[in-house]
Design a protein around this motif. Structure first.
Motif, PDB file in Angstrom:
ATOM      1  N   TRP A   1       0.893  -1.106   0.140  1.00 23.42           N
ATOM      2  CA  TRP A   1       0.084   0.029   0.147  1.00 23.42           C
ATOM      3  C   TRP A   1       0.900   1.142  -0.041  1.00 23.42           C
ATOM      4  O   TRP A   1       1.843   1.215   0.657  1.00 23.42           O
ATOM      5  CB  TRP A   1      -0.999   0.212   1.295  1.00 23.42           C
ATOM      6  N   ALA A   2       0.258   2.248  -0.680  1.00 24.47           N
ATOM      7  CA  ALA A   2       1.092   3.533  -0.927  1.00 24.47           C
ATOM      8  C   ALA A   2       0.405   4.406   0.443  1.00 24.47           C
ATOM      9  O   ALA A   2      -0.646   4.734   0.264  1.00 24.47           O
ATOM     10  CB  ALA A   2       0.952   4.196  -2.147  1.00 24.47           C
ATOM     11  N   GLU A   3       1.169   5.092   1.339  1.00 25.37           N
ATOM     12  CA  GLU A   3       0.760   6.149   2.415  1.00 25.37           C
ATOM     13  C   GLU A   3       1.135   7.178   2.065  1.00 25.37           C
ATOM     14  O   GLU A   3       2.203   7.616   2.150  1.00 25.37           O
ATOM     15  CB  GLU A   3       1.275   5.471   3.770  1.00 25.37           C
ATOM     16  N   ASP A   4       0.247   7.936   1.428  1.00 29.41           N
ATOM     17  CA  ASP A   4       0.498   9.533   1.139  1.00 29.41           C
ATOM     18  C   ASP A   4       0.662  10.254   2.298  1.00 29.41           C
ATOM     19  O   ASP A   4       1.686  11.184   2.234  1.00 29.41           O
ATOM     20  CB  ASP A   4      -1.171   9.977   0.416  1.00 29.41           C
ATOM     21  N   GLY A   5       0.044  10.004   3.359  1.00 31.82           N
ATOM     22  CA  GLY A   5       0.517  10.794   4.350  1.00 31.82           C
ATOM     23  C   GLY A   5       1.784  10.509   5.229  1.00 31.82           C
ATOM     24  O   GLY A   5       2.057  11.538   5.958  1.00 31.82           O
ATOM     25  N   ASN A   6       2.354   9.420   4.906  1.00 23.53           N
ATOM     26  CA  ASN A   6       3.742   9.089   5.379  1.00 23.53           C
ATOM     27  C   ASN A   6       4.707   9.064   4.468  1.00 23.53           C
ATOM     28  O   ASN A   6       5.812   8.501   4.730  1.00 23.53           O
ATOM     29  CB  ASN A   6       3.706   7.805   6.354  1.00 23.53           C
ATOM     30  N   ASN A   7       4.398   9.309   3.238  1.00 24.86           N
ATOM     31  CA  ASN A   7       5.371   9.149   2.208  1.00 24.86           C
ATOM     32  C   ASN A   7       6.284   7.934   2.092  1.00 24.86           C
ATOM     33  O   ASN A   7       7.468   8.040   2.124  1.00 24.86           O
ATOM     34  CB  ASN A   7       6.219  10.509   2.074  1.00 24.86           C
ATOM     35  N   ARG A   8       5.311   7.037   2.287  1.00 26.04           N
ATOM     36  CA  ARG A   8       6.152   5.523   2.065  1.00 26.04           C
ATOM     37  C   ARG A   8       5.317   4.360   1.547  1.00 26.04           C
ATOM     38  O   ARG A   8       3.934   4.508   1.239  1.00 26.04           O
ATOM     39  CB  ARG A   8       6.449   5.099   3.739  1.00 26.04           C
ATOM     40  N   ILE A   9       5.846   3.207   1.413  1.00 24.67           N
ATOM     41  CA  ILE A   9       5.194   2.148   1.031  1.00 24.67           C
ATOM     42  C   ILE A   9       5.349   1.306   2.279  1.00 24.67           C
ATOM     43  O   ILE A   9       6.305   0.967   2.669  1.00 24.67           O
ATOM     44  CB  ILE A   9       5.624   1.402  -0.155  1.00 24.67           C
ATOM     45  N   GLY A  10       4.201   0.613   2.587  1.00 23.13           N
ATOM     46  CA  GLY A  10       4.237  -0.648   3.325  1.00 23.13           C
ATOM     47  C   GLY A  10       3.583  -1.966   2.818  1.00 23.13           C
ATOM     48  O   GLY A  10       3.191  -1.789   1.731  1.00 23.13           O
TER      49      GLY A  10
END
Length: 299
Positions: free
Chosen positions: A107-116
């Motif tokens: 998943w792409a986390e727009d709020g944390n600028n990362r991929i999990g």
């Protein structure tokens, strides 16, 4: 690894469908790949639905972006619409893109600028799988690579599905979502009102591959014959064109309510079935749509 029967069960002819989320009314729609039988699969699934993907495990996954009052969520349900769980994954900071392999969800986390990423049973969470991004949105997997729409960076990145340092492939202004097949990458230029295309290695990028003047393009998906996209404004529709960009139909499926994320499921192409040399014994290595899977021997 999943068994071959599970892989085929999630993408057989009966399930060869389009799936998309409507941001405006928190619903998931489905239709046949020819546009027939468009219907609501499930509704009331949480605020601000914006991404969707379908896994080889027979589940549909979707992202609820959330807002100041609601946390981001990732939900899932079976491909027939049963057992919906809007809060399957919680406390995700503004999820904006999803992708799956036979073992993991990303998943792409727009709020944390990362991929999990995590295993498909929800275990093994790696929240900081890829960090240092700039408002990541759409994700796509082709072969052993994860493609990332790095929206605020106005670029498309590529990184091995096992992790590592992302490689910038090319610039893509206002890129929103991304899809890929064995030959090409496709993406939506949101306010650019167009569909882009490039080779999978990033060469020969065409930002204006398909024009959608008057409509902000959002979701995108591809199968063996067509590229599909959603028009979030303007025609409020699902569009479709041949893979070479011809026969573009911006009103392929109409009367939607801010359609956003999009996924296409078509029957898989089995390229090879071989003994699993160099891997677990007593099994078979199967190549499906360019990706490799392990089929355990029956006991």
């Amino acid at each position: 690894m999943v068994a071959l029967g599970t892989v085929l069960a999630s993408a057989d002819a009966a399930n060869a469908n389009l799936y998309w989320v409507n941001y405006g009314d928190s619903s998931i729609f489905t239709a046949k790949l020819d546009g027939a039988d468009a219907t609501v699969l499930e509704s009331g699934l949480g605020p601000d639905l914006n991404a969707i993907t379908v896994g080889f495990d027979g589940y549909i996954y979707w992202a609820s972006y959330g807002d100041n009052q609601s946390p981001g969520l990732i939900g899932r349900m079976r491909i027939d619409g049963s057992d919906p769980d809007p809060s399957w994954f919680t406390d995700v900071a503004q999820p904006a893109g999803l992708a799956v392999t036979d073992t993991h969800i990303y998943w792409a986390e727009d709020g944390n600028n990362r991929i999990g990423r995590a295993k498909l049973d929800g275990s093994g969470i790696e929240a900081d799988f890829i960090t240092g991004l700039s408002s990541p949105h759409g994700l796509a997997i082709q072969g052993n690579y994860l493609y990332i729409a790095n929206t605020a960076g106005n670029e498309i990145l590529r990184v091995p599905t096992s992790g590592g340092t992302p490689q910038s492939l090319f610039s893509a202004t206002d890129v929103q979502m991304v899809a890929a097949d064995s030959s090409h990458i496709y993406w939506t230029n949101f306010r650019g009102e167009s569909i882009g295309r490039a080779n999978v290695d990033g060469s020969d990028a065409e930002p204006g591959f398909i024009s959608q003047s008057g409509s902000w393009t959002y979701g995108i998906a591809v199968d063996s014959e067509h590229v599909y996209w959603t028009n979030y404004t303007g025609t409020l529709s699902v569009g479709r064109a041949l893979l070479d960009g011809n026969a573009a139909d911006s009103g392929f499926i109409t009367d939607q309510y801010y359609p956003s994320g999009l996924a296409a499921v078509s029957p898989p192409t089995i390229a090879s079935v071989t003994p699993n040399v160099g891997g677990p014994s007593g099994g078979t290595r199967i190549t499906i749509d360019g990706s490799s899977y392990f089929q355990a021997a029956e006991v």
